[in-house]
Design an enzyme around this catalytic site. Structure first.
Site, PDB file in Angstrom:
ATOM      1  N   GLU A 115      11.362  41.993 -33.088  1.00 16.17           N
ATOM      2  CA  GLU A 115      10.292  42.917 -33.472  1.00 16.17           C
ATOM      3  C   GLU A 115       9.127  42.870 -32.491  1.00 16.17           C
ATOM      4  OE1 GLU A 115      10.615  45.110 -35.702  1.00 16.17           O
ATOM      5  OE2 GLU A 115      12.191  44.397 -37.033  1.00 16.17           O
ATOM      6  N   ASP A 138      22.716  48.149 -34.842  1.00 14.13           N
ATOM      7  CA  ASP A 138      22.393  49.484 -34.342  1.00 14.13           C
ATOM      8  C   ASP A 138      21.800  49.540 -32.939  1.00 14.13           C
ATOM      9  OD1 ASP A 138      20.202  48.161 -35.373  1.00 14.13           O
ATOM     10  OD2 ASP A 138      19.459  49.817 -36.587  1.00 14.13           O
ATOM     11  N   GLU A 144      18.376  53.193 -48.407  1.00 16.46           N
ATOM     12  CA  GLU A 144      18.822  52.177 -47.458  1.00 16.46           C
ATOM     13  C   GLU A 144      20.345  52.058 -47.446  1.00 16.46           C
ATOM     14  OE1 GLU A 144      15.730  49.719 -45.700  1.00 16.46           O
ATOM     15  OE2 GLU A 144      16.422  51.785 -45.456  1.00 16.46           O
ATOM     16  N   GLU A 195      14.972  57.517 -38.416  1.00 19.28           N
ATOM     17  CA  GLU A 195      16.207  57.717 -37.668  1.00 19.28           C
ATOM     18  C   GLU A 195      16.813  59.117 -37.789  1.00 19.28           C
ATOM     19  OE1 GLU A 195      15.364  53.557 -37.491  1.00 19.28           O
ATOM     20  OE2 GLU A 195      15.472  54.892 -39.232  1.00 19.28           O
ATOM     21  N   THR A 214      13.706  51.597 -28.975  1.00 21.37           N
ATOM     22  CA  THR A 214      14.142  51.759 -30.367  1.00 21.37           C
ATOM     23  C   THR A 214      12.972  51.827 -31.348  1.00 21.37           C
ATOM     24  OG1 THR A 214      15.828  50.988 -31.950  1.00 21.37           O
ATOM     25  CG2 THR A 214      14.352  49.313 -31.005  1.00 21.37           C
TER      26      THR A 214
END
Length: 562
Positions: A111, A252, A345, A366, A472
């Site tokens: 992160e 991902d 989710e 997304e 991302t």
């Protein structure tokens, strides 16, 4: 499995009457998106700064990922995307004065990289467009670059493992704790090449790019006999702890960075890795344009669910030119959005409903991200309709007096007391860019509005010419900056040799100079051709630039008849 059929029917019915948005309507939607941003942004400043995140139900703040005003770092380049240069200047200066990474805090390596390092790098590269006063030699120097380097250097102890794969958590002051677990997710190993390669090319320190590449190659060697990787791995023993293979949570962005890293760095190794994975993914996990979770060694279905994080996949497929597959998968995902007004989710594909305790929607970006890419690729206004649906759903369900709250349960619209920083960094940014097809990040705009910036030593480098790659966390990185800094003088010398050789007999051509010793090992070769070398077609299916444009990226602009 009836859900895919229903999704296709819904799409066909909707497509038959797709509204065509006028320029005036798109401009009006952009204003609504700006209002959404400033309601959330001002609420954070008024109620939560300097904490990491806003708590929109109690109108206060909390530290979540490391205690460095994360929302402000994440939102910085969004300010510029929306055209607010004044606030961009103020916040850039504020962060330099208030953020300190020498703190005794345990931080997520993943992160911190995508949000902090990525956010600071992006803001640094956009500083010229924002009209900030630049240091001599920018983008090879600058205060935001130094902050990004400082943050990234705090992460390097996590990579000091026998395998090269990083730990998931690091203490910013003391390094990795002796009791830190060696188990981390796949994405936590393979989501560094964009930020770390850019950082190495700008600073001249190859340590970052080398660490990211070593981790990628180590992870590549752990794939199963049928070509898949699992979800969580022990970075010391290289044994897979969670053996579910898919494209969603925990995996991902690993696949995303192989593709985007290949494009940004023109790197065939990364592309070939992804292509091998993609063949296995299509063979074992794809069913009726959904992607399920399977056992990584056997290929048998382990979880027939769709996860909201998987919604990035159609956009990624569009970057590779796989539009038919991308459109069909997007249809399935959009049908889920229309069912709930957001993406839960977890969504059970056989049952066509949410999964217990996974009913939430934390305002993720997304599906909007994929809509942006697919609208750019197709011009189909159905993707704009998704954007308008998303805007209205978020306004209706998630808006509070102090910002926008994550949705705890899409079935009854209960809210959670959290506004993730990615709402300002990604969700709103992708929404805005979806409705602004001439934005400079798309390579559009009128002359002057999309002007280039000079950079590098002596202003010999051109930036801002287009081709931005989003990390991302939706932080745009300018690939032209890869070739700006002093240690790429070798590339520019090759260009001079080429031009000289064109005006001399071939027998007088000078041999190409040797590779610079301080270049990062295994980095992509220069895109300039050496004397006598033949051009080979690129493996990437993204648009190929004319040779004159390729030269311009390396420092000068030449006309075709030069």
């Amino acid at each position: 499995m009836r859900a895919p059929v229903c999704a296709a029917l819904l799409w066909l019915l909707n497509d038959a009457a797709t509204h065509q948005f006028s320029e005036q309507e798109m401009a009006a939607v952009r204003q609504r998106i700006k209002s959404m941003f400033y309601h959330a942004y001002n609420s954070y400043l008024d109620n939560a700064f300097p904490y990491d995140e806003l708590r929109p139900l109690t109108c206060d703040g909390q530290d979540t990922w490391g205690s460095f005003s994360l929302t402000l770092i994440d939102a910085l380049d969004t300010l510029l995307v929306l055209g607010n240069h004044t606030e961009f200047h103020r916040v850039a200066s504020l962060l330099q004065d208030t953020v300190d990474f020498d703190i005794d805090v345990n931080a997520s390596v993943f992160e911190t990289n995508i949000r902090v390092v990525g956010g600071l790098l992006s803001a640094h590269l956009l500083a010229g467009r924002a009209g900030m006063e630049l240091e001599p030699g920018w983008p090879c120097s600058g205060p935001l670059l130094r902050m990004a380097e400082d943050a990234a250097r705090k992460l390097l102890p996590a990579f000091q493992t026998p395998t090269g794969m990083p730990y998931g958590t690091v203490n910013l002051l003391h390094g990795v704790s002796p009791t830190e677990t060696p188990v981390t997710c796949t994405a936590g190993v393979g989501t560094f090449i964009l930020e770390f390669a850019m950082l190495s090319r700008l600073t001249g320190d190859s340590t970052f790019e080398n660490a990211a590449r070593r981790a990628l190659r180590a992870l590549w060697k752990t794939r199963s006999d049928i070509g898949l990787v699992g979800n969580h791995i022990d970075i010391l023993s290289k044994k897979w702890v969670a053996q579910d293979a898919g494209i969603g949570a925990g995996v991902d962005s690993y696949f995303e960075y192989l593709v985007k890293g290949a494009i940004m760095l023109q790197d065939e190794e990364l592309l070939s890795m992804f292509q091998a994975y993609d063949r296995a993914i299509q063979n074992y996990t794809r069913f009726d344009d959904w992607y399920l979770w399977v056992q990584m060694h056997k290929g048998t279905v382990s979880m027939p669910v769709f996860q909201s994080l998987e919604a990035f996949w159609p956009g990624l497929q569009s970057l590779l030119g796989n539009l038919d597959s991308a459109v069909r998968t997007f249809q399935n995902y959009y049908s889920v959005w229309r069912q709930f007004g957001g993406l839960p989710e977890f969504y059970s594909i056989p049952q066509g409903y949410t999964v217990d305790k996974r009913e939430g929607y934390p305002l993720r970006p997304e599906l909007i991200e994929s809509a942006m890419y697919l609208f750019r690729a197709t011009g189909d206004h159905t993707y704009l309709q998704l954007g308008l649906d998303a805007l209205e759903s978020i306004e209706r369900i998630a808006k509070t007096p102090c910002g926008y709250a994550s949705v705890k349960d899409l079935r009854d619209h209960q809210l959670d007391n959290r506004m993730e920083s990615f709402f300002l960094a990604e969700t709103i940014k992708y929404l805005y860019l979806l409705f602004d097809p001439t934005h400079f990040l798309h390579g559009g705009g009128t002359e002057g509005d999309s002007s280039w910036e000079e950079g590098g030593d002596g202003g010999q480098c051109v930036l801002g010419a287009g081709g931005f790659i989003f990390n991302t966390e939706a932080h745009p990185l300018d690939p032209a900056a890869l070739y700006c800094c002093s240690r790429h003088a070798q590339d520019r010398q090759e260009l001079r040799d080429i031009l000289l050789s064109l005006s001399q007999p071939s027998s007088q051509s000078k041999p190409p100079p040797k590779q610079a010793e301080d270049s990062p090992p295994s980095q992509s070769d220069s895109i300039a051709l050496k004397p006598g070398e033949k051009k080979t077609p690129p493996l990437l299916s993204c648009p190929v630039q004319p040779f004159s444009a390729r030269l311009s990226i390396l420092g000068q602009v030449f006309t075709d008849n030069t």
